[in-house]
Design a protein around this motif. Structure first.
Motif, PDB file in Angstrom:
ATOM      1  N   UNK A  99      80.829  33.998  10.592  1.00 57.54           N
ATOM      2  CA  UNK A  99      79.391  34.042  10.348  1.00 57.54           C
ATOM      3  C   UNK A  99      78.735  32.726  10.757  1.00 57.54           C
ATOM      4  N   UNK A 100      79.415  31.623  10.432  1.00 57.31           N
ATOM      5  CA  UNK A 100      78.858  30.298  10.757  1.00 57.31           C
ATOM      6  C   UNK A 100      79.467  29.747  12.037  1.00 57.31           C
ATOM      7  N   UNK A 101      79.755  30.622  12.995  1.00 63.95           N
ATOM      8  CA  UNK A 101      80.449  30.201  14.207  1.00 63.95           C
ATOM      9  C   UNK A 101      79.649  29.168  14.991  1.00 63.95           C
ATOM     10  N   UNK A 102      78.332  29.264  14.954  1.00 59.97           N
ATOM     11  CA  UNK A 102      77.504  28.291  15.668  1.00 59.97           C
ATOM     12  C   UNK A 102      77.715  26.881  15.143  1.00 59.97           C
ATOM     13  N   UNK A 103      77.690  26.727  13.840  1.00 62.33           N
ATOM     14  CA  UNK A 103      77.885  25.410  13.235  1.00 62.33           C
ATOM     15  C   UNK A 103      79.316  24.912  13.444  1.00 62.33           C
ATOM     16  N   UNK A 104      80.271  25.832  13.335  1.00 60.05           N
ATOM     17  CA  UNK A 104      81.676  25.449  13.557  1.00 60.05           C
ATOM     18  C   UNK A 104      81.871  24.953  14.985  1.00 60.05           C
ATOM     19  N   UNK A 105      81.286  25.668  15.952  1.00 56.34           N
ATOM     20  CA  UNK A 105      81.400  25.245  17.352  1.00 56.34           C
ATOM     21  C   UNK A 105      80.734  23.892  17.591  1.00 56.34           C
ATOM     22  N   UNK A 106      79.646  23.628  16.873  1.00 57.94           N
ATOM     23  CA  UNK A 106      78.992  22.323  16.998  1.00 57.94           C
ATOM     24  C   UNK A 106      79.916  21.205  16.524  1.00 57.94           C
ATOM     25  N   UNK A 107      80.600  21.460  15.426  1.00 58.85           N
ATOM     26  CA  UNK A 107      81.567  20.474  14.914  1.00 58.85           C
ATOM     27  C   UNK A 107      82.701  20.274  15.910  1.00 58.85           C
ATOM     28  N   UNK A 108      83.223  21.378  16.454  1.00 61.43           N
ATOM     29  CA  UNK A 108      84.310  21.280  17.431  1.00 61.43           C
ATOM     30  C   UNK A 108      83.860  20.552  18.697  1.00 61.43           C
ATOM     31  N   UNK A 109      82.605  20.751  19.075  1.00 57.08           N
ATOM     32  CA  UNK A 109      82.077  20.062  20.259  1.00 57.08           C
ATOM     33  C   UNK A 109      82.055  18.551  20.028  1.00 57.08           C
ATOM     34  N   UNK A 110      81.633  18.124  18.835  1.00 57.27           N
ATOM     35  CA  UNK A 110      81.615  16.696  18.520  1.00 57.27           C
ATOM     36  C   UNK A 110      83.034  16.130  18.502  1.00 57.27           C
ATOM     37  N   UNK A 111      83.962  16.875  17.913  1.00 57.52           N
ATOM     38  CA  UNK A 111      85.360  16.427  17.877  1.00 57.52           C
ATOM     39  C   UNK A 111      85.933  16.312  19.281  1.00 57.52           C
ATOM     40  N   UNK A 112      85.566  17.269  20.157  1.00 57.76           N
ATOM     41  CA  UNK A 112      86.061  17.221  21.533  1.00 57.76           C
ATOM     42  C   UNK A 112      85.493  16.024  22.279  1.00 57.76           C
ATOM     43  N   UNK A 113      84.242  15.686  21.993  1.00 54.47           N
ATOM     44  CA  UNK A 113      83.606  14.566  22.686  1.00 54.47           C
ATOM     45  C   UNK A 113      84.223  13.231  22.279  1.00 54.47           C
TER      46      UNK A 113
END
Length: 248
Positions: A205-219
């Motif tokens: 349900x909160x996939x958008x927020x989870x992906x945002x967190x993963x994007x920051x971790x990847x960066x």
């Protein structure tokens, strides 16, 4: 001691004798706990062939795997989500990987990993009672404190505790209280499956927020992994010291 016939030398001798006796009792208690590790469990009709040392080895290996998962989480959450769950399927890791894995592998790995150490804690509680809790606290500091904090609530809500929060303290209490093995396993599995399903639902349900967190971790993957590795090493230090102390 107040007798006029007893001098200062006798008093000092008496005090020294009491100190030696206290020290001997302390050493004897510690030796008893260590000997229980070597000699194996007391006679029991349930799982009598399971070696106590195997349970402890499983718990040590699982704890080491958990620390490795915590240390590598910023890297594995995005690149190898199932490997992260195999190392440590805590709530945070389950949420981070919910949108990056297929349903069946997610449930198989996540549920199996969360259930892995529960039988070992249960068996230690069943076969050794509070003696096993004290020994395990020497190896994994904080185990006995968690056991004492949970003891009062477990007596009132035993089944609910196993279903909702089957951690080390609860599983040890289930064993020491002689909860039925079949009932413990049933409640533990059902509660774990429901919890994993709920976390996956929230993560999707909160996939958008989870992906945002993963994007920051990847960066900032290298820096984030370095930080989590240092934190994991710091929290693993008590376990390492406990292992060295008891091996000696």
């Amino acid at each position: 001691l107040n007798s006029p016939r007893i001098g200062a030398g006798s008093v000092r001798t008496y005090e020294y004798g009491m100190a030696v006796t206290t020290r001997a009792r302390s050493v004897s208690h510690r030796w008893t706990l260590r000997s229980s590790f070597r000699s194996g469990p007391r006679s029991s009709s349930f799982a009598s062939k399971v070696d106590f040392r195997i349970c402890v080895a499983v718990l040590i290996l699982v704890t080491i795997a958990s620390k490795c998962g915590d240390a590598l989480a910023p890297t594995l959450a995005d690149l190898k989500p199932l490997l992260l769950l195999a190392l440590n399927a805590n709530d945070l890791h389950l949420a981070l990987t919910a949108g990056r894995t297929l349903v069946l592998p997610y449930f198989v790995v996540g549920v199996a990993r969360r259930l892995l150490e529960d039988p070992a804690y249960y068996l230690l509680g069943w076969r050794y009672g509070e003696r096993g809790v004290s020994w395990l606290d020497g190896l994994m500091p904080g185990t006995e404190a968690g056991f004492r904090r949970s003891e009062h609530w477990f007596r009132r809500f035993a089944t609910l505790a196993v279903a909702l929060e089957p951690g080390a303290a609860v599983c040890l209490l289930a064993g020491t209280s002689r909860m039925s093995p079949g009932w413990f396993a049933t409640v533990n599995v059902i509660g774990t499956v429901i919890r994993v399903a709920a976390i996956r639902f929230v993560g999707r349900v909160a996939v958008g927020r989870v992906n945002a967190v993963l994007h920051v971790l990847a960066e900032f993957r290298t820096a984030a992994t370095a930080v989590t590795a240092l934190l994991s090493a710091a929290t693993a230090a008590p376990l390492a010291f406990g292992m060295v102390r008891w091996i000696r």
